[in-house]
Design a protein around this motif. Structure first.
Motif, PDB file in Angstrom:
ATOM      1  N   LEU A 391     -54.636 -24.547 -50.518  1.00 32.47           N
ATOM      2  CA  LEU A 391     -53.900 -25.658 -51.112  1.00 32.47           C
ATOM      3  C   LEU A 391     -54.655 -26.361 -52.233  1.00 32.47           C
ATOM      4  N   GLY A 392     -55.907 -25.971 -52.432  1.00 31.94           N
ATOM      5  CA  GLY A 392     -56.688 -26.596 -53.490  1.00 31.94           C
ATOM      6  C   GLY A 392     -57.253 -27.951 -53.118  1.00 31.94           C
ATOM      7  N   ARG A 393     -56.939 -28.426 -51.950  1.00 35.41           N
ATOM      8  CA  ARG A 393     -57.478 -29.680 -51.410  1.00 35.41           C
ATOM      9  C   ARG A 393     -57.404 -29.601 -49.881  1.00 35.41           C
ATOM     10  N   GLU A 394     -57.992 -30.577 -49.227  1.00 37.58           N
ATOM     11  CA  GLU A 394     -58.049 -30.516 -47.766  1.00 37.58           C
ATOM     12  C   GLU A 394     -56.641 -30.461 -47.164  1.00 37.58           C
ATOM     13  N   ALA A 395     -56.449 -29.507 -46.236  1.00 36.91           N
ATOM     14  CA  ALA A 395     -55.109 -29.246 -45.707  1.00 36.91           C
ATOM     15  C   ALA A 395     -54.702 -30.205 -44.589  1.00 36.91           C
ATOM     16  N   ARG A 396     -55.642 -30.748 -43.851  1.00 37.84           N
ATOM     17  CA  ARG A 396     -55.273 -31.538 -42.669  1.00 37.84           C
ATOM     18  C   ARG A 396     -54.401 -32.748 -43.004  1.00 37.84           C
ATOM     19  N   PRO A 397     -54.762 -33.573 -43.978  1.00 39.22           N
ATOM     20  CA  PRO A 397     -53.878 -34.708 -44.292  1.00 39.22           C
ATOM     21  C   PRO A 397     -52.519 -34.267 -44.835  1.00 39.22           C
ATOM     22  N   ILE A 398     -52.483 -33.117 -45.493  1.00 40.08           N
ATOM     23  CA  ILE A 398     -51.209 -32.610 -45.999  1.00 40.08           C
ATOM     24  C   ILE A 398     -50.311 -32.191 -44.833  1.00 40.08           C
ATOM     25  N   VAL A 399     -50.900 -31.548 -43.843  1.00 39.99           N
ATOM     26  CA  VAL A 399     -50.141 -31.166 -42.648  1.00 39.99           C
ATOM     27  C   VAL A 399     -49.587 -32.402 -41.952  1.00 39.99           C
ATOM     28  N   ARG A 400     -50.399 -33.459 -41.893  1.00 40.06           N
ATOM     29  CA  ARG A 400     -49.948 -34.700 -41.257  1.00 40.06           C
ATOM     30  C   ARG A 400     -48.807 -35.332 -42.061  1.00 40.06           C
ATOM     31  N   ALA A 401     -48.917 -35.331 -43.382  1.00 39.39           N
ATOM     32  CA  ALA A 401     -47.861 -35.907 -44.218  1.00 39.39           C
ATOM     33  C   ALA A 401     -46.558 -35.133 -44.067  1.00 39.39           C
ATOM     34  N   LEU A 402     -46.655 -33.817 -43.948  1.00 35.63           N
ATOM     35  CA  LEU A 402     -45.458 -32.998 -43.760  1.00 35.63           C
ATOM     36  C   LEU A 402     -44.865 -33.201 -42.370  1.00 35.63           C
ATOM     37  N   ALA A 403     -45.727 -33.391 -41.365  1.00 38.71           N
ATOM     38  CA  ALA A 403     -45.232 -33.673 -40.017  1.00 38.71           C
ATOM     39  C   ALA A 403     -44.454 -34.981 -39.999  1.00 38.71           C
ATOM     40  N   ASP A 404     -44.913 -35.962 -40.782  1.00 36.60           N
ATOM     41  CA  ASP A 404     -44.190 -37.230 -40.874  1.00 36.60           C
ATOM     42  C   ASP A 404     -42.802 -37.049 -41.489  1.00 36.60           C
ATOM     43  N   LYS A 405     -42.616 -35.941 -42.233  1.00 42.41           N
ATOM     44  CA  LYS A 405     -41.314 -35.624 -42.810  1.00 42.41           C
ATOM     45  C   LYS A 405     -40.483 -34.731 -41.890  1.00 42.41           C
ATOM     46  N   GLY A 406     -41.008 -34.465 -40.681  1.00 45.47           N
ATOM     47  CA  GLY A 406     -40.287 -33.628 -39.727  1.00 45.47           C
ATOM     48  C   GLY A 406     -40.500 -32.143 -39.912  1.00 45.47           C
ATOM     49  N   ILE A 407     -41.585 -31.748 -40.603  1.00 40.39           N
ATOM     50  CA  ILE A 407     -41.873 -30.336 -40.858  1.00 40.39           C
ATOM     51  C   ILE A 407     -43.212 -29.983 -40.217  1.00 40.39           C
ATOM     52  N   LEU A 408     -43.215 -29.027 -39.296  1.00 43.27           N
ATOM     53  CA  LEU A 408     -44.460 -28.544 -38.708  1.00 43.27           C
ATOM     54  C   LEU A 408     -44.927 -27.379 -39.558  1.00 43.27           C
ATOM     55  N   ALA A 409     -45.824 -27.689 -40.490  1.00 45.43           N
ATOM     56  CA  ALA A 409     -46.064 -26.823 -41.648  1.00 45.43           C
ATOM     57  C   ALA A 409     -47.246 -25.881 -41.491  1.00 45.43           C
ATOM     58  N   GLY A 410     -47.508 -25.385 -40.325  1.00 50.42           N
ATOM     59  CA  GLY A 410     -48.599 -24.443 -40.173  1.00 50.42           C
ATOM     60  C   GLY A 410     -49.837 -25.075 -39.570  1.00 50.42           C
ATOM     61  N   VAL A 411     -50.892 -24.281 -39.465  1.00 54.68           N
ATOM     62  CA  VAL A 411     -52.140 -24.709 -38.844  1.00 54.68           C
ATOM     63  C   VAL A 411     -53.221 -24.799 -39.921  1.00 54.68           C
ATOM     64  N   SER A 412     -53.812 -25.951 -40.065  1.00 59.67           N
ATOM     65  CA  SER A 412     -54.885 -26.114 -41.048  1.00 59.67           C
ATOM     66  C   SER A 412     -56.169 -25.504 -40.509  1.00 59.67           C
ATOM     67  N   LEU A 413     -56.863 -24.767 -41.350  1.00 65.65           N
ATOM     68  CA  LEU A 413     -58.125 -24.167 -40.923  1.00 65.65           C
ATOM     69  C   LEU A 413     -59.177 -25.227 -40.648  1.00 65.65           C
ATOM     70  N   GLY A 414     -59.043 -26.398 -41.274  1.00 67.51           N
ATOM     71  CA  GLY A 414     -59.975 -27.479 -40.983  1.00 67.51           C
ATOM     72  C   GLY A 414     -59.879 -27.944 -39.544  1.00 67.51           C
ATOM     73  N   ARG A 415     -58.712 -27.797 -38.951  1.00 68.92           N
ATOM     74  CA  ARG A 415     -58.554 -28.134 -37.533  1.00 68.92           C
ATOM     75  C   ARG A 415     -59.254 -27.105 -36.653  1.00 68.92           C
ATOM     76  N   LEU A 416     -59.156 -25.829 -37.023  1.00 72.91           N
ATOM     77  CA  LEU A 416     -59.792 -24.773 -36.246  1.00 72.91           C
ATOM     78  C   LEU A 416     -61.294 -24.687 -36.496  1.00 72.91           C
ATOM     79  N   TYR A 417     -61.708 -25.029 -37.722  1.00 74.65           N
ATOM     80  CA  TYR A 417     -63.123 -24.937 -38.110  1.00 74.65           C
ATOM     81  C   TYR A 417     -63.564 -26.266 -38.709  1.00 74.65           C
ATOM     82  N   PRO A 418     -63.696 -27.308 -37.913  1.00 70.18           N
ATOM     83  CA  PRO A 418     -63.996 -28.638 -38.460  1.00 70.18           C
ATOM     84  C   PRO A 418     -65.350 -28.736 -39.141  1.00 70.18           C
ATOM     85  N   ASP A 419     -66.253 -27.812 -38.827  1.00 70.93           N
ATOM     86  CA  ASP A 419     -67.598 -27.879 -39.402  1.00 70.93           C
ATOM     87  C   ASP A 419     -67.773 -26.962 -40.613  1.00 70.93           C
ATOM     88  N   GLU A 420     -66.713 -26.301 -41.049  1.00 76.74           N
ATOM     89  CA  GLU A 420     -66.805 -25.354 -42.161  1.00 76.74           C
ATOM     90  C   GLU A 420     -66.064 -25.911 -43.367  1.00 76.74           C
TER      91      GLU A 420
END
Length: 452
Positions: A391-420
Motif C-alpha cells: 500500500l506504500g504506507r502502513e497497512a494497519r490503520p488503513i485496515v481499521r479505517a476500512l473496517a469503520d466503513k463496514g469492509i473487512l479488507a484483508g489481513v495486514s502483515l504488520g498485524r502478523l509481523y509486528p516487529d518487522e
C-alpha cells in the motif's frame, strides 16, 4: 455423576505425589505478569441467567461477522459457501456415536466416514496415505517436524519465511520441550519465494525443511527443486497447505515429491466459526506410515466375512505408552472431519476443480482492479485466491479505517509481523466464490478514498 469435593488433606496428598509444594507451582510456566492475583476488575461477582444472556447478546452484536459486508480476510481461515446439506448429514444417526470410535461394532458409520476421509485427503495432498485427521493445521505442522526428527534422527528444522507465523509460533512453543533447533526466516514483499535461500541452508544436520504452498503472501512455487535438495542431504520436505481448495487447481505437494504434507481443512465443509474448531490434514509417503502421528482407520472383515472398519496404527498416547507414542494430540476433530468429507463428496473431483477455478478467476479480477488504485502495488506474480498488496504506507490503520466503513479488507502483515518494519505496508487479500464483483469495487473505491 456425583460431585465429590476435595478436602484440604486430599489436595495436600495429591501435591505431595507430584512433588509440588503448592497449587501455584503448577502455573510456573505462565508468566507472572499475566497471572491474576484476584478477581477481574469491573466484572460482577454474580448475575442472573437472564442478565448474563442479555449482556452477552449485546456484546455479540458488536461483532462484524463474515456475511455482514465485503469480506477479504484469509491467511489460513477462509470464507467459503458450505451447503446446507453438510449440516443436515452430520446429524444423521449413523454418525451420532461415542466421542471416539473405540468400539467398532457400534461406530461403523463414523469409521467408514474416516476411511473415506483418509482416501480423499491422500488424493488431495498427493500422498500415499493420510491419517484420520489432526487437531488443526498448526499442530499438524509441528507433528510433521517431530515425525521428521524421528525418521532422520536429526534435530534441526528449517522453516520458510513464507510459513504462517502462527504455525511458526506453535513450532517454537513445542520445540522448547523437545530440543529441536528451528531456523526461522520472515518473508519479504517480493514476487519471489525464498526457495533458493532454503536450499542454501540444508546440510547434514537438517531433519526437514518446512514450506507453505501457497505461502503466507499467496505466492506459488515449484517445490521439486527443494525436494531434490532435501533428499540429497537425506532430509525431508514438509509442505503446509492452509487453503486446500487451491489443490483443485494447482499441482499437489505430493506430486512434487514432498515427503510429508499437512494442512488446515477448514475451507472444505467447516465455517469460519470465529476461529474454530478446525481440522488438521496429514499425509505422507507410505514408507513413513509407522511414524505418522494420530491414527488410521483400516478396512477389514468380520467373523462372517462382511466388510467392516476398525482403528489401526493408533499411536497416540491415549492408546499406547507415552514414551512410544508418536503424538500427544488427543483429538482428531472428528465432527469437522465428517463435515469435510461430506462437502468433498458432494463436490466430487469436477466440483472441486470448478470451485477452484471460480476462486482463482475472482482473485485475478480483484487483483487487477485493486492494482489500479493509486499508490498500490501488486506484489505477487503467482497466486491462487490470495495475493498481497503493497500500500506504500502502513497497512494497519488503513485496515481499521476500512473496517469503520463496514469492509473487512484483508489481513495486514504488520498485524502478523509486528516487529518487522519492512512488512508493515503489506496487505493480504483473499477472494473466494462468496466474493462478488460489487464487493471488489466497494473495496477499491473505499481504498482510493482512504489512501487519498
Amino acid at each position: 455423576m456425583r460431585y465429590l469435593p476435595l478436602t484440604q488433606p486430599d489436595r495436600a496428598a495429591m501435591l505431595a505425589a507430584i512433588g509440588a509444594s503448592s497449587i501455584d507451582d503448577l502455573f510456573v510456566d505462565v508468566p507472572e505478569a499475566i497471572r491474576l492475583d484476584g478477581p477481574i476488575a469491573g466484572l460482577p461477582g454474580h448475575a442472573s441467567e437472564l442478565a448474563v444472556e442479555r449482556h452477552m447478546t449485546a456484546l455479540a452484536r458488536k461483532n462484524m461477522s463474515a456475511g455482514d459486508g465485503p469480506f477479504f480476510l484469509g491467511c489460513g481461515a477462509y470464507r467459503h459457501h458450505v451447503p446446507a446439506s453438510v449440516d443436515h448429514i452430520i446429524q444423521r444417526g449413523e454418525f451420532l456415536t461415542a466421542y471416539t470410535p473405540y468400539q467398532p461394532e457400534i461406530a461403523q458409520g463414523t469409521l467408514q466416514m474416516l476411511f473415506e476421509f483418509q482416501t480423499q485427503v491422500a488424493r488431495l495432498l498427493g500422498t500415499d496415505v493420510a491419517n484420520a485427521s489432526m487437531y488443526d493445521g498448526s499442530t499438524a505442522c509441528w507433528e510433521a517436524i517431530g515425525m521428521a526428527r524421528r525418521i532422520t534422527r536429526r534435530g534441526k528444522a528449517i522453516l520458510s519465511g513464507g510459513l504462517h507465523p502462527h504455525y511458526v509460533s506453535v513450532a517454537r512453543t513445542m520445540a522448547k520441550y523437545t530440543g529441536d533447533a528451528l531456523d526461522v526466516a520472515v518473508p519479504a514483499l517480493t514476487a519471489e519465494t525464498d526457495l533458493e535461500a532454503l536450499i542454501a541452508k540444508i546440510d547434514g544436520d537438517t531433519s526437514c525443511v518446512v514450506v507453505q504452498y501457497p505461502d503466507i503472501l499467496g505466492r506459488i512455487a515449484d517445490l521439486r527443486p527443494l525436494a531434490d535438495a532435501c533428499h540429497a542431504q537425506k532430509a525431508l520436505l514438509i509442505a503446509v497447505v492452509t487453503e486446500p481448495v487451491a489443490l483443485g487447481a494447482i499441482k499437489s505437494p505430493g506430486e512434487m515429491d514432498a515427503d510429508i504434507v499437512v494442512g488446515e481443512g477448514q475451507s472444505i465443509g467447516v465455517g469460519l466459526q470465529f476461529g474454530g474448531p478446525y481440522v488438521g490434514l496429514f499425509g505422507c509417503k507410505d514408507k513413513y506410515v509407522r511414524q505418522m502421528p494420530g491414527r488410521l482407520t483400516g478396512e477389514t472383515v468380520d467373523a462372517d466375512g462382511r466388510r467392516g472398519f476398525v482403528l489401526t496404527l493408533s499411536t497416540r498416547e491415549q492408546h499406547i505408552r507415552r514414551e512410544k507414542a508418536t503424538s500427544n494430540i488427543c483429538t482428531n476433530s472428528g465432527l469437522c472431519a465428517l463435515a469435510f468429507s461430506i462437502h468433498m463428496t458432494l463436490l466430487g473431483e469436477a466440483g472441486l476443480r470448478a470451485l477452484a477455478a471460480a476462486n482463482h478467476a475472482g482473485a485475478v479480477a480483484a487483483a487487477e482492479r485493486l492494482a489500479k488504485v493509486p499508490g498500490v502495488r501488486l506484489v505477487n506474480e503467482t497466486f491462487f485466491n490470495e495475493f498481497t498488496l503493497d500500500l506504500g504506507r502502513e497497512a494497519r490503520p488503513i485496515v481499521r479505517a476500512l473496517a469503520d466503513k463496514g469492509i473487512l479488507a484483508g489481513v495486514s502483515l504488520g498485524r502478523l509481523y509486528p516487529d518487522e518494519a519492512g512488512l508493515a505496508n503489506g496487505l493480504v487479500i483473499a477472494v473466494t466464490e462468496t466474493t462478488t464483483a460489487e464487493d471488489v469495487e466497494t473495496l477499491a473505491q473505499a481504498l482510493e478514498e482512504v489512501l487519498a
